[in-house]
Write a protein that holds these residues in place. Structure first.
Motif, PDB file in Angstrom:
ATOM      1  N   ASP A  40       7.336  -6.615  -4.534  1.00  0.00           N
ATOM      2  CA  ASP A  40       8.458  -5.902  -4.884  1.00  0.00           C
ATOM      3  C   ASP A  40       9.240  -7.564  -5.405  1.00  0.00           C
ATOM      4  OD1 ASP A  40       8.141  -3.407  -5.072  1.00  0.00           O
ATOM      5  OD2 ASP A  40       7.767  -2.990  -2.564  1.00  0.00           O
TER       6      ASP A  40
ATOM      7  N   SER B  60       6.696 -20.751   1.502  1.00  0.00           N
ATOM      8  CA  SER B  60       5.437 -20.483   2.545  1.00  0.00           C
ATOM      9  C   SER B  60       5.083 -18.848   2.397  1.00  0.00           C
ATOM     10  CB  SER B  60       4.911 -21.811   3.173  1.00  0.00           C
ATOM     11  OG  SER B  60       4.985 -23.183   2.778  1.00  0.00           O
ATOM     12  N   ALA B  61       4.236 -18.251   3.639  1.00  0.00           N
ATOM     13  CA  ALA B  61       4.300 -17.663   3.991  1.00  0.00           C
ATOM     14  C   ALA B  61       4.550 -17.542   5.545  1.00  0.00           C
ATOM     15  CB  ALA B  61       4.007 -16.214   3.361  1.00  0.00           C
ATOM     16  N   ASN B  62       3.564 -16.333   6.051  1.00  0.00           N
ATOM     17  CA  ASN B  62       3.074 -16.406   7.168  1.00  0.00           C
ATOM     18  C   ASN B  62       2.529 -15.040   7.626  1.00  0.00           C
ATOM     19  OD1 ASN B  62       5.003 -15.279   9.169  1.00  0.00           O
ATOM     20  ND2 ASN B  62       6.177 -16.486   8.022  1.00  0.00           N
TER      21      ASN B  62
ATOM     22  N   PHE C 250       8.541 -10.113  -6.569  1.00  0.00           N
ATOM     23  CA  PHE C 250       8.424 -10.843  -7.777  1.00  0.00           C
ATOM     24  C   PHE C 250       9.282 -11.241  -9.077  1.00  0.00           C
ATOM     25  CE2 PHE C 250       6.133 -11.739 -11.959  1.00  0.00           C
ATOM     26  CZ  PHE C 250       5.240 -12.415 -11.802  1.00  0.00           C
ATOM     27  N   PHE C 251      10.409 -10.328  -9.148  1.00  0.00           N
ATOM     28  CA  PHE C 251      11.477 -11.286 -10.394  1.00  0.00           C
ATOM     29  C   PHE C 251      11.793 -12.345  -9.379  1.00  0.00           C
ATOM     30  CE2 PHE C 251      10.904  -6.598 -12.525  1.00  0.00           C
ATOM     31  CZ  PHE C 251      10.107  -7.022 -13.100  1.00  0.00           C
TER      32      PHE C 251
ATOM     33  N   VAL D 109      10.100 -15.255  -9.308  1.00  0.00           N
ATOM     34  CA  VAL D 109       9.953 -16.015 -10.332  1.00  0.00           C
ATOM     35  C   VAL D 109      11.125 -17.481 -10.796  1.00  0.00           C
ATOM     36  CG1 VAL D 109      10.087 -16.157 -13.343  1.00  0.00           C
ATOM     37  CG2 VAL D 109       8.309 -14.469 -11.281  1.00  0.00           C
TER      38      VAL D 109
ATOM     39  N   PRO E  42       2.412 -12.132  -8.592  1.00  0.00           N
ATOM     40  CA  PRO E  42       2.512 -10.605  -9.175  1.00  0.00           C
ATOM     41  C   PRO E  42       2.211  -9.934  -8.611  1.00  0.00           C
ATOM     42  CG  PRO E  42       1.073 -12.630  -9.957  1.00  0.00           C
ATOM     43  CD  PRO E  42       1.198 -13.252  -8.655  1.00  0.00           C
TER      44      PRO E  42
ATOM     45  N   ALA F 277       4.929 -12.534   8.359  1.00  0.00           N
ATOM     46  CA  ALA F 277       6.007 -11.472   6.844  1.00  0.00           C
ATOM     47  C   ALA F 277       5.521 -10.239   6.892  1.00  0.00           C
ATOM     48  CB  ALA F 277       5.690 -12.159   5.499  1.00  0.00           C
ATOM     49  N   THR F 278       7.196  -9.652   6.644  1.00  0.00           N
ATOM     50  CA  THR F 278       7.010  -7.944   6.691  1.00  0.00           C
ATOM     51  C   THR F 278       7.545  -7.733   5.578  1.00  0.00           C
ATOM     52  OG1 THR F 278       9.776  -8.122   7.026  1.00  0.00           O
ATOM     53  CG2 THR F 278       7.524  -7.835   8.953  1.00  0.00           C
ATOM     54  N   SER F 279       7.391  -8.318   4.264  1.00  0.00           N
ATOM     55  CA  SER F 279       7.062  -8.301   3.009  1.00  0.00           C
ATOM     56  C   SER F 279       6.276  -8.942   2.367  1.00  0.00           C
ATOM     57  CB  SER F 279       8.462  -8.357   2.052  1.00  0.00           C
ATOM     58  OG  SER F 279       8.985  -9.775   2.561  1.00  0.00           O
TER      59      SER F 279
ATOM     60  N   ASN G 258       6.303 -11.642  -0.076  1.00  0.00           N
ATOM     61  CA  ASN G 258       7.263 -12.748  -0.626  1.00  0.00           C
ATOM     62  C   ASN G 258       7.078 -14.096   0.044  1.00  0.00           C
ATOM     63  OD1 ASN G 258       9.336 -14.673  -1.760  1.00  0.00           O
ATOM     64  ND2 ASN G 258      10.565 -12.568  -1.278  1.00  0.00           N
ATOM     65  N   GLN G 259       7.718 -15.194  -0.369  1.00  0.00           N
ATOM     66  CA  GLN G 259       7.888 -16.470   1.054  1.00  0.00           C
ATOM     67  C   GLN G 259       9.156 -17.323   0.853  1.00  0.00           C
ATOM     68  OE1 GLN G 259       4.849 -19.309  -0.652  1.00  0.00           O
ATOM     69  NE2 GLN G 259       3.577 -17.812  -0.212  1.00  0.00           N
ATOM     70  N   ALA G 260       8.843 -17.491   1.583  1.00  0.00           N
ATOM     71  CA  ALA G 260      10.424 -19.290   1.874  1.00  0.00           C
ATOM     72  C   ALA G 260      10.075 -20.084   0.761  1.00  0.00           C
ATOM     73  CB  ALA G 260      10.815 -19.054   3.441  1.00  0.00           C
ATOM     74  N   VAL G 261      11.309 -20.747   0.848  1.00  0.00           N
ATOM     75  CA  VAL G 261      11.406 -21.734  -0.060  1.00  0.00           C
ATOM     76  C   VAL G 261      11.189 -23.277   1.443  1.00  0.00           C
ATOM     77  CG1 VAL G 261      12.604 -24.179  -0.991  1.00  0.00           C
ATOM     78  CG2 VAL G 261      12.614 -21.245  -1.558  1.00  0.00           C
TER      79      VAL G 261
END
Lengths: 304, 304, 304, 304, 304
Positions: A143, A107-109, A145-146, A149, A140, A112-114, A116-119
């Protein structure tokens, strides 16, 4: 109901998956009012994480209660209900077995400053809560993304090894991707294709516009009329292994009912497998939401 | 066919490898129309990840279907078929055992903001899908090169421990390396040598130009005529432990058939072990592709 | 005392939790002078970490001794005592079993150069010290928020698997969040909601002001009078799954006793489950602190 | 030959090591033409990684073949042969048991954009290849020095636990260290001392100049004449626990034979344990190299 | 000697520790000439890592030999000897059992480009070398402080689980902390308190000045005369759980003997548990060092 040919055909495409994963896909495909049609309608409630509780639930305050969403999905005869850990836990026992559930694992919120998401959950959580699937969002273009994934890959492998299906929300965002490109046709098809390559059992993307964002991709899209939404859906389906993977489309922000119904018709006509529809239902009064879902179900059943 | 001397000689160079790895190299070397010659022809289909589905498959739409590539590789009598997780899974059962497969374990994409790749599969995946090998790309020169090497090293050790061979795509890129140097002879030979040092069983590099990019390396290349491509191939083979490792060369972007055949002749004459050829085949109509592959096979068999 | 209906109702909301976690929530809810009421009063002593020993304990020097806090919490009849590893260890044997303890598992300090915390204890520590719960601080809005969430998630899962309850201190801070927004109503409700989604059994937030910080959230809060603190408490409770999770509020910096009592009344009237109150008690002379706690207990019991 | 007193004395200094590690040190110290003298001559071939294949092997093309180096080291009667994974694997079976081998476990390259190395092998690799030791490079002074040390520490502990000795190449580089300081006496002695503190069984450093680079260290070196190389060697030996650890010195870039012989005399006279000599031998024609090694061996045996 | 009341009282404060840890604290507290007094004198020799060998040992060259320090600590009748891996290993067998040893598990060096340390040993090393304790340095204030704490926490938990005591060197440094603040009273007391909270069994800090560095802390220190060093020691002891943890103070850089003796008197009078004294002893000739240590011991025994 015994398994329909439509469902048998879909399951036959998951030829490398173990019987456990197939059984859970079967559960989702055979459940609810669209059960057996090969079409799906999923209720996702992760907006509390993404936008905060008030923006999500103040328009329809009973929705603050996690039980509300279980009731809505069950009463509307949907295929599955997807939500983060806390939301599922708060009703997992009361509604055990009444509808297939999908545990959203990251999930993100709004702060968020990037990109990405936290598990926020685990495969063990999904097992102990009796979920049929787990869900992840990937961005996708971002920054990170890798790293996203690799995180999803590990959890997807773990989930599949215990017979749980994986749903990937593939939302282009961040990095070198211009805002205008997030909904572009080439970008959306690419995002869907990557989700398929990573091993998603169900792919969720947004309905794309007819914009082509990547300069290098323009030639590949030239000479075809992409103005009809159903044609664009068809291309996304093609990008998901020529229809060998289940693809559902998101309803996006709350909008007029007519637009929602037209989206459903286009998804159906383009060969998509259905919709994930959240705010457009739970932010409406319950009766209105149930009527809207009933109409969408009829569209997927072939009606208008 | 019983094992040929050509294959026995190649396998004898893998003197520190266990019988499992050798058996899988044997599978690849003895399979298809080049089986037993010591030459290889591999079909790689990871372009959907690298360039997106439309740029990869729109020129020949049947190629959107993962089954298409299995069929193509099998019907052309190729040595092996290499692809990322989703692509292999979508046909792994239908075509089980019909051709050696290589699971590509990492992937980049067109939006990547750093010269790196994401791990997108596991050794367990390779085992359960019956693969003969796993594949990785490394980017010598990239800022993240050390991290990529450590990731590949770990997975390569794990793969070898269960008898799976490792193919390394070694593509100089990023960091201090000028764009012009990516295809330079000294850079390509260095990239191939590092793949060998890391423990690759099969090394895949691009055909190098006669440019020498590193100032410090110029002296080592002086006094020799590098204008012939076969001489450059010979040097790359030399850089791979004087021929003790299998080296194959990539076909690069789609180009004219004559150029493709000339590349094959040069690889053969320079002592290379064969080609990995993707877009040049699957972006052509199937009949044309089969004819092209047939011709390449004849070249590797010693014809013109 | 046999389990009261108030406590039974609260426990029924934790429907997905195992009997071990419920038993520890039961221990806390049934302990002390508020035992059975469904209300809680917790003493937290982590200020030595956050502000240093002198700023924390010089106002009342006996408080330098870890035993002082155990005595205070026990003698005042509080529900639980929360502190970092060293503080708990220094009295864990002497006071074993006399009051439920909560091991604070992460901590920041006055010199921190990023909005983050260090993990300073483990679930094993909590088990061996006989703790009923573990506690974590998260900083919604911080650049490191995703990493904090993943750290807490893992430890929370481990704790729950051995029957230990999790308390999350959710304090918006850092990143794009303006200082003025840290206590905003929308921000506080969002922070509480995220703690609930992550799986907190007890949520601890600060009492919010009537400021609305997020532009996108203004509409959701329009048309309602938020000037009364009890209304704001009610909204935070609503944001925690419509009251299905225990929510306690912090007393903040030391302040006048009247303000402390008014806070307690507002928390009670808004449906909050109680207070975590540290500096306002241990920085006062012991007799004064005991009198203050007695008065707060009476307020939560329904008095004035 | 039965164990000599010289070797017994050296082994006695490794008083905290297990018999397995001592047995491998014994293997190296008793092997080859210097066996039993307490002196060592090691052939390292990691230049292919560090400088690329052409710069390393074009001056003497037979050296492209990994078997060449095994032959050279065995025929010259050296103490051990050190190389990265691929180089050792390519001859490990053919030459099994004929010379102690050292698996170099990390490597850099000419394009590295930071002063660091990648781990390119494992302790398991060393065991399965029958190695007597593993080797690591550390860069004291580098920004990543702490991370390198932690990586080496872990692998060193693992290696020692299975009886494998550890060789540390300690090469000051990067960070705040000026280029001129890399070969300074104080810097070299410090680098050697840190390798000893980390637990190296054999320490490899470069021959230092008489420059003193650290301002704070000048006083400690004042009042002593450091112009003679043998005095500087003596100081480095002193910095390695007053001679309780084996110290060998590198030959550096290819240079005139006389300079090589003078280095050997100075190492011997200063109490060093020998040389690691790579490019100065394998870049010369084999006969020339064998003659040079023969002469160095005679110097270490006490001749001129 | 049977356990004294002084030692029994100290051990009683470690009420949450297992008998193994207490037995090792007992070993240290009952060993040497201060055995049984509750006072400690520890020899630390990690300066070779921190400042290099020549700056550490050139003033007294026999100290290059690790055996020198074992001899010095044993002959002077000290409580324990602390050093990094290599230094301990080089004498661990010769002096086994003759003095309690503390394995220093992390180390920095003069070229470090960040305020951090590398882990250079393990709990397994401590066990196999028969150590009574392990030691760590943390840098409160440093940008990497959270990471250092998490590293120490994990190793401390592992050490305690096998009965090994933990000594924490808490040295404020880096980040927002001004150089002038590193020795400030408030900063030193805070640093000591954090070591206690993390779970240190023995806390080592520097003797603080009467400077107060944190603006927010000034009020807490107002109204008290901090000019006497013994008062400052007393405050640090108070900050370590009101005397429930062993606190020792470092001697700092080599200085005049009178200053060293005055420090010891102040530590004793302020209730500190003793000194860790390195350079002030081993950089002096052995006889001088032994005389100095004898005098310090007498001071801690109550003499002048």
């Amino acid at each position: 109901m015994s398994t329909t040919n439509a469902v048998k055909t879909i399951l036959s495409h998951y030829e490398a998956d173990n019987p456990g994963v197939k059984a859970n896909l079967h559960r989702i495909l055979m459940h609810g009012r669209l059960g057996g049609t090969g079409k799906l309608l999923i209720l996702p409630v992760d907006q509390g994480f993404e936008h905060g509780p008030a923006r999500s639930f103040a328009p329809n305050p009973p929705a603050y209660d996690p039980h509300y969403h279980y009731h809505l999905a069950i009463d509307a005869g949907l295929s599955a209900y997807a939500a983060p850990l806390g939301m599922l836990e708060a009703g997992a026992d009361t509604f055990a077995g009444q509808i297939p559930t999908i545990l959203k694992l990251n999930s993100a919120n709004s702060w968020a400053t990037s990109a990405n998401q936290a598990v926020t959950g685990s495969v063990s959580d999904a097992l102990r809560l009796g979920c049929a699937g787990v869900g992840f969002t990937i961005y996708p273009g971002a920054d990170d993304f890798f790293a996203m994934v690799e995180q999803v890959r590990e959890l997807r492998e773990e989930a599949a090894s215990v017979g749980i299906a994986t749903v990937i929300w593939s939302y282009p965002r961040g990095g070198k991707l211009p805002k205008a490109g997030e909904l572009a046709l080439d970008v959306g098809a690419y995002a869907a294709h990557m989700a398929a390559l990573i091993g998603a059992h169900i792919i969720k993307v947004k309905l794309p516009t007819d914009h082509i964002a990547q300069e290098e991709a323009k030639q590949a899209y030239a000479g075809h009329d992409w103005s009809r939404q159903s044609e664009r859906v068809k291309h996304v389906v093609q990008a998901c292994f020529a229809g060998r993977r289940i693809v559902v489309f998101s309803g996006g922000a709350a909008k007029g009912a007519d637009a929602v119904f037209q989206d459903a018709r286009d998804i159906r006509d383009g060969g998509g497998n259905g919709s994930i529809i959240g705010r457009n239902t739970f932010q409406r009064p319950r009766d209105e939401a149930l009527a809207m879902l009933e109409r969408i179900i009829r569209i997927y059943q072939g009606g208008e």
